[in-house]
Design an enzyme around this catalytic site. Structure first.
Site, PDB file in Angstrom:
ATOM      1  NE  ARG A  22      -2.756  -0.893   3.366  1.00 28.71           N
ATOM      2  CZ  ARG A  22      -2.896  -1.962   4.378  1.00 28.71           C
ATOM      3  NH1 ARG A  22      -3.105  -3.093   3.503  1.00 28.71           N
ATOM      4  NH2 ARG A  22      -2.391  -1.963   5.633  1.00 28.71           N
ATOM      5  CB  CYS A  43      -7.786 -15.994  16.780  1.00 34.49           C
ATOM      6  SG  CYS A  43      -6.046 -15.117  17.108  1.00 34.49           S
ATOM      7  N   GLY A 285       5.991  -9.532  16.151  1.00 37.36           N
ATOM      8  CA  GLY A 285       4.960 -10.852  16.582  1.00 37.36           C
ATOM      9  C   GLY A 285       5.618 -11.867  17.662  1.00 37.36           C
ATOM     10  CE  LYS A 437     -23.873   5.943  41.219  1.00 38.74           C
ATOM     11  NZ  LYS A 437     -24.283   6.207  42.553  1.00 38.74           N
TER      12      LYS A 437
HETATM   13  C1  LIG Z   1      -5.210 -21.596  18.446  1.00 41.00           C
HETATM   14  C2  LIG Z   1      -4.644 -20.197  18.639  1.00 41.00           C
HETATM   15  C3  LIG Z   1      -5.575 -19.272  19.205  1.00 41.00           C
HETATM   16  C4  LIG Z   1      -5.180 -18.021  19.452  1.00 41.00           C
HETATM   17  N1  LIG Z   1      -6.002 -17.159  19.827  1.00 41.00           N
HETATM   18  C5  LIG Z   1      -5.789 -15.921  20.125  1.00 41.00           C
HETATM   19  C6  LIG Z   1      -6.616 -14.899  20.202  1.00 41.00           C
HETATM   20  O1  LIG Z   1      -8.005 -14.953  20.562  1.00 41.00           O
HETATM   21  N2  LIG Z   1      -6.265 -13.659  20.553  1.00 41.00           N
HETATM   22  C7  LIG Z   1      -5.017 -13.124  20.363  1.00 41.00           C
HETATM   23  O2  LIG Z   1      -4.542 -12.069  20.632  1.00 41.00           O
HETATM   24  N3  LIG Z   1      -4.069 -14.081  19.711  1.00 41.00           N
HETATM   25  C8  LIG Z   1      -4.488 -15.381  19.826  1.00 41.00           C
HETATM   26  N4  LIG Z   1      -3.311 -16.221  19.260  1.00 41.00           N
HETATM   27  C9  LIG Z   1      -1.888 -15.938  18.895  1.00 41.00           C
HETATM   28  C10 LIG Z   1      -1.816 -15.124  17.672  1.00 41.00           C
HETATM   29  O3  LIG Z   1      -2.308 -15.967  16.901  1.00 41.00           O
HETATM   30  C11 LIG Z   1      -0.385 -14.787  17.425  1.00 41.00           C
HETATM   31  O4  LIG Z   1      -0.021 -14.156  18.284  1.00 41.00           O
HETATM   32  C12 LIG Z   1      -0.053 -14.173  16.044  1.00 41.00           C
HETATM   33  O5  LIG Z   1      -0.511 -15.209  15.182  1.00 41.00           O
HETATM   34  C13 LIG Z   1       1.465 -14.145  16.080  1.00 41.00           C
HETATM   35  O6  LIG Z   1       1.823 -13.591  14.816  1.00 41.00           O
HETATM   36  P1  LIG Z   1       3.253 -14.048  14.194  1.00 41.00           P
HETATM   37  O7  LIG Z   1       3.251 -13.597  12.840  1.00 41.00           O
HETATM   38  O8  LIG Z   1       4.299 -13.502  15.275  1.00 41.00           O
HETATM   39  O9  LIG Z   1       3.364 -15.517  14.123  1.00 41.00           O
HETATM   40  P2  LIG Z   1       2.401 -16.570  13.443  1.00 41.00           P
HETATM   41  O10 LIG Z   1       0.950 -15.881  12.957  1.00 41.00           O
HETATM   42  O11 LIG Z   1       2.317 -17.758  14.205  1.00 41.00           O
HETATM   43  O12 LIG Z   1       2.874 -16.676  11.828  1.00 41.00           O
HETATM   44  C14 LIG Z   1       4.397 -17.358  11.847  1.00 41.00           C
HETATM   45  C15 LIG Z   1       4.467 -18.221  10.447  1.00 41.00           C
HETATM   46  O13 LIG Z   1       5.758 -18.142  10.182  1.00 41.00           O
HETATM   47  C16 LIG Z   1       6.020 -19.472   9.620  1.00 41.00           C
HETATM   48  N5  LIG Z   1       7.392 -19.606   9.714  1.00 41.00           N
HETATM   49  C17 LIG Z   1       8.266 -19.836  10.791  1.00 41.00           C
HETATM   50  N6  LIG Z   1       9.804 -20.105  10.367  1.00 41.00           N
HETATM   51  C18 LIG Z   1       9.557 -20.043   9.047  1.00 41.00           C
HETATM   52  C19 LIG Z   1      10.537 -20.244   8.256  1.00 41.00           C
HETATM   53  N7  LIG Z   1      11.803 -20.621   8.582  1.00 41.00           N
HETATM   54  N8  LIG Z   1      10.303 -20.130   6.943  1.00 41.00           N
HETATM   55  C20 LIG Z   1       9.027 -20.030   6.621  1.00 41.00           C
HETATM   56  N9  LIG Z   1       8.123 -19.730   7.245  1.00 41.00           N
HETATM   57  C21 LIG Z   1       8.161 -19.872   8.569  1.00 41.00           C
HETATM   58  C22 LIG Z   1       5.180 -20.373  10.417  1.00 41.00           C
HETATM   59  O14 LIG Z   1       4.979 -21.673   9.679  1.00 41.00           O
HETATM   60  C23 LIG Z   1       4.141 -19.566  10.786  1.00 41.00           C
HETATM   61  O15 LIG Z   1       2.883 -19.940   9.856  1.00 41.00           O
HETATM   62  C24 LIG Z   1      -3.904 -17.367  18.925  1.00 41.00           C
HETATM   63  C25 LIG Z   1      -2.777 -18.387  18.606  1.00 41.00           C
HETATM   64  C26 LIG Z   1      -3.346 -19.948  18.281  1.00 41.00           C
HETATM   65  C27 LIG Z   1      -2.246 -20.650  17.861  1.00 41.00           C
END
Ligand SMILES: Cc1cc2nc3c(=O)[nH]c(=O)nc-3n(C[C@H](O)[C@H](O)[C@H](O)COP(=O)(O)OP(=O)(O)OC[C@H]3O[C@@H](n4cnc5c(N)ncnc54)[C@H](O)[C@@H]3O)c2cc1C
Length: 550
Positions: A22, A43, A285, A437
């Site tokens: 964007r 989630c 993240g 309140k």
């Molecule tokens: C079941 C569940 C329920 C949740 N519920 C909530 C909720 O209700 N509210 C909330 O705030 N949070 C919730 N969370 C947490 C939230 O999903 C995470 O905080 C968020 O997704 C983190 O984002 P991220 O980008 O750091 O990691 P992710 O979203 O986990 O993405 C990381 C991705 O990187 C990929 N990856 C890792 N290493 C490599 C590599 N070397 N090469 C290529 N790809 C790679 C992985 O395969 C993964 O898909 C939940 C999580 C889970 C698992």
């Protein structure tokens, strides 16, 4: 033209990719994801298992094709980045389909690899009926077991968000469920007495809740049909499916190999611009350590909100802007059957660990005007600095209106408001929606009464250790004592007859007053101190005291 390479295609990674496009039509953007899917709703996974979200496809928010069409992002799924070569500014990728490896260069790299579920080295834990839940593949595996084996009993180890959501999913599928939790409470982001309300709800729904219990060994039958779990209290449990949900750990494998700084809490160290120790490599993240909004120290908070906002900010900064992350409060909410439990900021346990000065108040009051149908009690805890009035944290549990109160508190805290200012917050009110309140105003009034000395408080944990110089008085009506119970040793003088019966109370002792929620106790307290008695009121009343024991 910048070349942006992103590792991880879900919350942080996908947010960064879309934002980068964007901001710039020219940037080359490549996003690597080792799984099959990008931008999926992690989630929502437990809710698809439990059947609330009917369509699996609803969890898949984008596909590589839709990302390409809308954002012109080159999404490469089933490709794992296996090393970062910082000197050359390249990454090495392994194509998981054929095992082939190749390099890709970058100007800027984003690490958003997320967090991995913690699985302790318990004997027998690796077996076909034990799983964690992180992604679509895990969800499919668990769903397949449910379809194929028709489990009658499931066990969830860990009473955090994912554990609680899985417990409810199994319950919805009519699978008898045991929840095993090592600590004395579920939902550790709230304090023990607040989680007592959640325990009561869990037990009432028929879940076999085992607190202060650990899993020590798993025995697996050869025919794949059942597991026998050994628990730390010596109990054995037969189960058909085991979910390990004891927490997650930042996935720092790549960062570590590349010599990027890892912090004491085990996450990738980032500055406020989300840069790692290598200025060309950003991180966002669940994998990172960021600043805690309340303490100013490093923290690890695996939540979707921070991940999405950080990913967006990374794109800004890679493309020449100067954005700074303002810290994480840890605002969170979880549905536990009919209850919502929400939190923002620090809880009491954390404040104690940090040696931070705090005071707490509790109110239990109606989610909207109690005379309008459907009102439910919101149990609310407010933590603040007694000297400055700074808001340190808030927790709420109830069937209605929890999200609203926690979100208002999150904004108030973010805006740097004090509990003095919180009294003046003007919230929307009509009987179906709130009260003149509001819960928040009321908590602020109690906090200010404390600060100004209009109220001397006693807390639920102190009432059990009264001295001979104190006398405990229950000011509820006798029918409430009969139906709800009372605190051992209390004498009952209902509030409405206190003026007439005040002489029964000794002036040389401290009168410890309690009612059901704390409000009538305060009226009694004022009556007594205005008549030269020494007194204290139990904040949150019998309700808080009782749930601290649940
Ligand atoms: C079941 C569940 C329920 C949740 N519920 C909530 C909720 O209700 N509210 C909330 O705030 N949070 C919730 N969370 C947490 C939230 O999903 C995470 O905080 C968020 O997704 C983190 O984002 P991220 O980008 O750091 O990691 P992710 O979203 O986990 O993405 C990381 C991705 O990187 C990929 N990856 C890792 N290493 C490599 C590599 N070397 N090469 C290529 N790809 C790679 C992985 O395969 C993964 O898909 C939940 C999580 C889970 C698992």
């Amino acid at each position: 033209m910048s070349k942006i390479v992103i590792i991880g295609g879900v919350a942080g990674g996908a947010s960064a990719a879309a934002r980068a496009r964007r901001l710039s039509e020219d940037a080359e953007i490549i996003m690597f994801e080792r799984g099959e899917f990008v931008s999926f709703a992690n989630c929502g996974l437990p809710y698809h298992i439990g059947g609330e979200i009917k369509e699996r496809n609803d969890l898949l928010l984008q596909t590589p094709e839709s990302f390409l069409n809308r954002f012109n992002v080159d999404v490469r799924v089933k490709q794992e980045v296996i090393s970062i070569n910082r000197k050359e500014k390249t990454v090495t990728i392994k194509r998981l389909i054929d095992g082939k490896e190749y390099d890709e260069s970058y100007d800027y790299l984003l690490l958003s690899p997320g967090a991995a579920p913690v699985v302790p080295p318990i004997k027998g834990i690796k077996n076909p009926l034990t799983h964690t839940l992180r992604n679509i593949a895990d969800m499919d595996t668990i769903k397949n077991i449910i379809i194929k084996h028709q489990p009658k009993h499931a066990t969830v180890v860990g009473g955090g968000f994912i554990g609680l959501e899985m417990m409810e999913a199994f319950h919805n599928l009519n699978i008898t469920t045991t929840l095993v939790e090592l600590s004395d409470q579920v939902m550790t982001p709230v304090d023990r007495e607040m989680s007592g309300l959640v325990h009561a709800e869990i037990v009432q729904k028929g879940i076999d809740l085992r607190l202060e219990t650990g899993l020590t060994e798993v025995q697996h039958r050869d025919d794949d049909s059942k597991l026998t779990l050994q628990l730390s209290n010596g109990d054995f449990l037969e189960t058909d499916l085991l979910i390990m949900a004891i927490g997650v750990r930042p996935d720092v494998t790549l960062a570590k190999q590349a010599g990027i700084e890892i912090g004491e809490l085990g996450g990738i160290v980032t500055n406020s611009a989300m840069q790692t120790s290598d200025p060309f490599i950003y991180a966002a993240g669940d994998a990172i350590e960021e600043m805690d909004f309340v303490t100013g120290k490093q923290t690890v908070v695996p939540l979707a909100g921070p991940a999405n906002r950080q990913g967006r900010m990374v794109a800004d900064n890679m493309l020449g802007r100067d954005e700074h992350y303002q810290g994480t409060q840890g605002t969170a909410i979880c549905k536990v059957f009919d209850l919502a439990v929400g939190v923002t900021g620090k809880n009491e346990k954390q404040l104690q660990r940090e040696n931070m000065s705090y005071e707490k108040v509790f109110v239990h009051t109606a989610s909207h005007a109690s005379y309008y149908p459907g009102a439910e009690t919101v149990s609310f805890k407010l933590l603040f600095n007694p000297e400055t009035g700074r808001i340190l944290g808030a927790q709420a549990v109830g069937k209605d209106g929890v999200d609203k109160r926690i979100d208002v508190m999150a904004v108030a805290q973010r805006a740097g408001m004090t509990v003095q200012q919180l009294q003046h917050v003007e919230l929307s009110y009509a009987p179906p929606y709130g009260s003149a309140k509001d819960v928040i105003n009321q908590a602020a009034f109690v906090a200010n009464n404390l600060i100004k000395g209009d109220l001397k408080a006693i807390h639920f944990n102190e009432v059990n250790h009264l001295s001979d110089d104190q006398v405990l008085v229950d000011v509820r009506n006798p029918s409430e004592l009969e139906s709800l119970g009372w605190i051992e040793g209390a004498i009952n003088i209902p509030l409405d007859v206190l003026r007439e019966r005040m002489d029964e109370l000794p002036k040389d002792k401290e009168v410890i007053i309690y009612c059901q929620a704390g409000l009538r106790g305060h009226v009694a307290y004022r009556q007594l101190v205005n008549n030269n008695y020494k007194a204290r009121n139990l904040l949150g009343g019998y309700r808080t005291w009782m749930f601290a024991r649940s």
